[in-house]
Design a protein around this motif. Structure first.
Motif, mmCIF file in Angstrom:
data_model
loop_
_atom_site.group_PDB
_atom_site.id
_atom_site.type_symbol
_atom_site.label_atom_id
_atom_site.label_comp_id
_atom_site.label_asym_id
_atom_site.label_seq_id
_atom_site.Cartn_x
_atom_site.Cartn_y
_atom_site.Cartn_z
ATOM 1 N N GLY A 1 13.065 14.281 -44.019
ATOM 2 C CA GLY A 1 13.931 14.565 -45.157
ATOM 3 C C GLY A 1 15.304 15.032 -44.701
ATOM 4 O O GLY A 1 15.591 15.165 -43.509
ATOM 5 N N TYR A 2 16.184 15.268 -45.679
ATOM 6 C CA TYR A 2 17.542 15.723 -45.369
ATOM 7 C C TYR A 2 17.583 17.237 -45.496
ATOM 8 O O TYR A 2 16.928 17.812 -46.365
ATOM 9 C CB TYR A 2 18.557 15.081 -46.318
ATOM 10 N N PRO A 3 18.322 17.926 -44.618
ATOM 11 C CA PRO A 3 18.307 19.387 -44.619
ATOM 12 C C PRO A 3 19.062 19.998 -45.794
ATOM 13 O O PRO A 3 19.909 19.358 -46.414
ATOM 14 C CB PRO A 3 19.017 19.731 -43.293
ATOM 15 N N ASN A 9 -6.483 13.164 -52.260
ATOM 16 C CA ASN A 9 -7.573 14.123 -52.435
ATOM 17 C C ASN A 9 -8.287 14.406 -51.115
ATOM 18 O O ASN A 9 -8.785 15.509 -50.891
ATOM 19 C CB ASN A 9 -8.584 13.608 -53.466
ATOM 20 N N GLU A 10 -8.338 13.394 -50.246
ATOM 21 C CA GLU A 10 -9.027 13.546 -48.962
ATOM 22 C C GLU A 10 -8.091 14.032 -47.853
ATOM 23 O O GLU A 10 -8.557 14.406 -46.772
ATOM 24 C CB GLU A 10 -9.648 12.210 -48.544
ATOM 25 N N ALA A 11 -6.789 14.013 -48.104
ATOM 26 C CA ALA A 11 -5.821 14.375 -47.069
ATOM 27 C C ALA A 11 -5.719 15.887 -46.897
ATOM 28 O O ALA A 11 -5.896 16.653 -47.845
ATOM 29 C CB ALA A 11 -4.460 13.792 -47.410
ATOM 30 N N LYS A 12 -5.410 16.305 -45.683
ATOM 31 C CA LYS A 12 -5.183 17.723 -45.389
ATOM 32 C C LYS A 12 -3.803 17.847 -44.755
ATOM 33 O O LYS A 12 -3.530 17.238 -43.716
ATOM 34 C CB LYS A 12 -6.250 18.246 -44.437
ATOM 35 N N VAL A 13 -2.917 18.628 -45.393
ATOM 36 C CA VAL A 13 -1.561 18.801 -44.886
ATOM 37 C C VAL A 13 -0.969 20.087 -45.443
ATOM 38 O O VAL A 13 -1.241 20.460 -46.590
ATOM 39 C CB VAL A 13 -0.672 17.588 -45.268
ATOM 40 N N ASP A 14 -0.178 20.776 -44.627
ATOM 41 C CA ASP A 14 0.521 21.979 -45.067
ATOM 42 C C ASP A 14 1.985 21.595 -45.262
ATOM 43 O O ASP A 14 2.732 21.422 -44.302
ATOM 44 C CB ASP A 14 0.396 23.077 -44.003
ATOM 45 N N LEU A 15 2.394 21.438 -46.514
ATOM 46 C CA LEU A 15 3.740 20.951 -46.816
ATOM 47 C C LEU A 15 4.768 22.079 -46.745
ATOM 48 O O LEU A 15 4.590 23.128 -47.365
ATOM 49 C CB LEU A 15 3.770 20.339 -48.221
ATOM 50 N N PRO A 16 5.868 21.874 -46.013
ATOM 51 C CA PRO A 16 6.940 22.878 -45.973
ATOM 52 C C PRO A 16 7.554 23.069 -47.351
ATOM 53 O O PRO A 16 7.708 22.117 -48.115
ATOM 54 C CB PRO A 16 7.953 22.256 -44.998
ATOM 55 N N GLU A 17 7.929 24.299 -47.651
ATOM 56 C CA GLU A 17 8.499 24.629 -48.955
ATOM 57 C C GLU A 17 9.773 23.846 -49.232
ATOM 58 O O GLU A 17 10.025 23.424 -50.361
ATOM 59 C CB GLU A 17 8.778 26.129 -49.031
ATOM 60 N N VAL A 18 10.606 23.632 -48.194
ATOM 61 C CA VAL A 18 11.873 22.925 -48.399
ATOM 62 C C VAL A 18 11.630 21.490 -48.862
ATOM 63 O O VAL A 18 12.397 20.941 -49.656
ATOM 64 C CB VAL A 18 12.733 22.947 -47.111
ATOM 65 N N LEU A 19 10.534 20.882 -48.402
ATOM 66 C CA LEU A 19 10.203 19.527 -48.843
ATOM 67 C C LEU A 19 9.747 19.512 -50.290
ATOM 68 O O LEU A 19 10.128 18.629 -51.068
ATOM 69 C CB LEU A 19 9.099 18.928 -47.952
ATOM 70 N N ILE A 20 8.923 20.490 -50.661
ATOM 71 C CA ILE A 20 8.442 20.558 -52.043
ATOM 72 C C ILE A 20 9.616 20.791 -52.989
ATOM 73 O O ILE A 20 9.718 20.160 -54.051
ATOM 74 C CB ILE A 20 7.395 21.677 -52.205
ATOM 75 N N ALA A 21 10.533 21.686 -52.590
ATOM 76 C CA ALA A 21 11.703 21.970 -53.432
ATOM 77 C C ALA A 21 12.579 20.732 -53.583
ATOM 78 O O ALA A 21 13.046 20.414 -54.689
ATOM 79 C CB ALA A 21 12.514 23.108 -52.817
ATOM 80 N N ALA A 22 12.787 20.011 -52.488
ATOM 81 C CA ALA A 22 13.625 18.813 -52.534
ATOM 82 C C ALA A 22 12.979 17.731 -53.399
ATOM 83 O O ALA A 22 13.660 17.050 -54.174
ATOM 84 C CB ALA A 22 13.861 18.281 -51.123
ATOM 85 N N PRO A 62 3.052 20.574 -58.455
ATOM 86 C CA PRO A 62 1.863 19.821 -58.016
ATOM 87 C C PRO A 62 2.135 18.318 -57.901
ATOM 88 O O PRO A 62 1.625 17.653 -56.989
ATOM 89 C CB PRO A 62 0.829 20.119 -59.115
ATOM 90 N N VAL A 63 2.925 17.778 -58.829
ATOM 91 C CA VAL A 63 3.285 16.352 -58.769
ATOM 92 C C VAL A 63 4.123 16.084 -57.526
ATOM 93 O O VAL A 63 3.913 15.088 -56.819
ATOM 94 C CB VAL A 63 4.078 15.938 -60.031
ATOM 95 N N ALA A 64 5.063 16.993 -57.245
ATOM 96 C CA ALA A 64 5.903 16.838 -56.058
ATOM 97 C C ALA A 64 5.056 16.872 -54.794
ATOM 98 O O ALA A 64 5.259 16.067 -53.871
ATOM 99 C CB ALA A 64 6.960 17.945 -56.017
ATOM 100 N N SER A 65 4.094 17.782 -54.742
ATOM 101 C CA SER A 65 3.221 17.891 -53.569
ATOM 102 C C SER A 65 2.390 16.628 -53.371
ATOM 103 O O SER A 65 2.221 16.142 -52.251
ATOM 104 C CB SER A 65 2.292 19.102 -53.716
#
Length: 291
Positions: free
Chosen positions: A89-91, A161-174, A214-217
């Motif tokens: 993503g872009y910073p 549903n089967e995936a496991k990932v810890d999404l950074p907050e900056v990505l969710i916000a973007a 949740p949709v963004a995630s």
């Protein structure tokens, strides 16, 4: 250029640095040209206003901000390489020093590409494609398109549903901001105002964005999943197809940044190639589709 990096929480890093004053100043002609091309100054043809007239009309800070955008865009890939950062993503950029004749100070917060663990995505695709979907209309072509969309939605749901990932907050916000921008655009196209919509549903913009997290995630998880599947299955794209699409868009929208257009086109075409691969799993095909 000097820079330093520090790790933040949830897979984010912050790059703080300065771009030398001489280097920063070198972007002024390009910044003036860009602003001239995008804006019409009274009494001058498009793109023909002298620099002083442009500065008087738009303000010196506008020119400095455009210079900063160009300078940072050029420096960013080198910063990532220098500090061995696998960014996604872009910073989010904060300018800490912005004055003519001085270095450009910046602070950029970006997300490191998170590691995603997928389940059996081929089996998930086959299972989703085997599930029947209801028809919506008697229009064969329209119904066919909607059926394909529904199947893709089912595939996405099973994979995420089967995936496991810890999404950074900056990505969710973007991604949440991206959803908001898309929603605003859809309202405007329908002749509605976003402010009127918020008043009608009695919610603030911040509350709406919270609801969309949740949709963004889920969207981000699927984006990461598609990229991971592409690597695992060695799905590739012909370079000439990407080049042709970039040129087509650049001709239609000459003001767009060509590098960003190329990144967008590459991601879109690759995602479509992966979707075709997943859909072919319903036929138990092991071949990579041509796109």
């Amino acid at each position: 250029m000097s820079s330093s990096v520090r790790k933040l929480e949830r897979g984010e890093v912050q790059i703080d640095g300065e771009i030398d004053a001489i280097v920063f100043e070198s972007f002024r002609p390009a910044a003036v040209k860009n602003l001239n091309d995008r804006h019409t100054i009274k009494g001058f043809r498009p793109g023909q206003a002298p620099e002083k007239v442009l500065a008087d009309a738009m303000g010196e800070e506008t020119i400095l901000n455009e210079m900063a955008k160009l300078a940072f865009s050029q420096a960013y890939p080198g910063l990532l390489a220098e500090h061995h950062i696998d960014a996604i993503g872009y910073p989010l950029i904060t300018l800490t020093k912005l004055a003519r004749g001085n270095p450009l100070g910046f602070s950029a917060r970006t997300a490191v590409a998170p590691v995603i663990t997928l389940g059996d995505y081929a089996a998930a695709a086959r299972a989703a494609l085997a599930e029947p979907v209801a028809a919506d209309s008697k229009d064969d072509k329209n119904d066919e398109d909607k059926t394909a969309d529904k199947h893709r939605l089912k595939i996405a749901q099973k994979i995420t549903n089967e995936a496991k990932v810890d999404l950074p907050e900056v990505l969710i916000a973007a991604e949440t901001n991206k959803i908001l921008a898309e929603f605003r655009s859809s309202l405007e196209q329908a002749g509605l105002k976003f402010s009127d919509y918020l008043e009608r549903i009695k919610k603030t913009e911040a509350e709406l964005k919270d609801e969309w997290r949740p949709v963004a995630s889920e969207r981000l998880t699927m984006t990461l999943a598609l990229a991971t599947i592409a690597k695992k299955e060695n799905i590739s794209l012909p370079a000439e197809k990407i080049t042709a699409e970039v040129e087509r868009i650049s001709v239609a929208y000459p003001d767009l940044d060509k590098e960003k257009v190329a990144a967008y086109v590459s991601e879109r075409l690759m995602n479509e190639a992966v979707w075709l691969w997943l859909e072919n799993q319903g036929k138990r095909s092991t071949s990579t589709p041509q796109v």
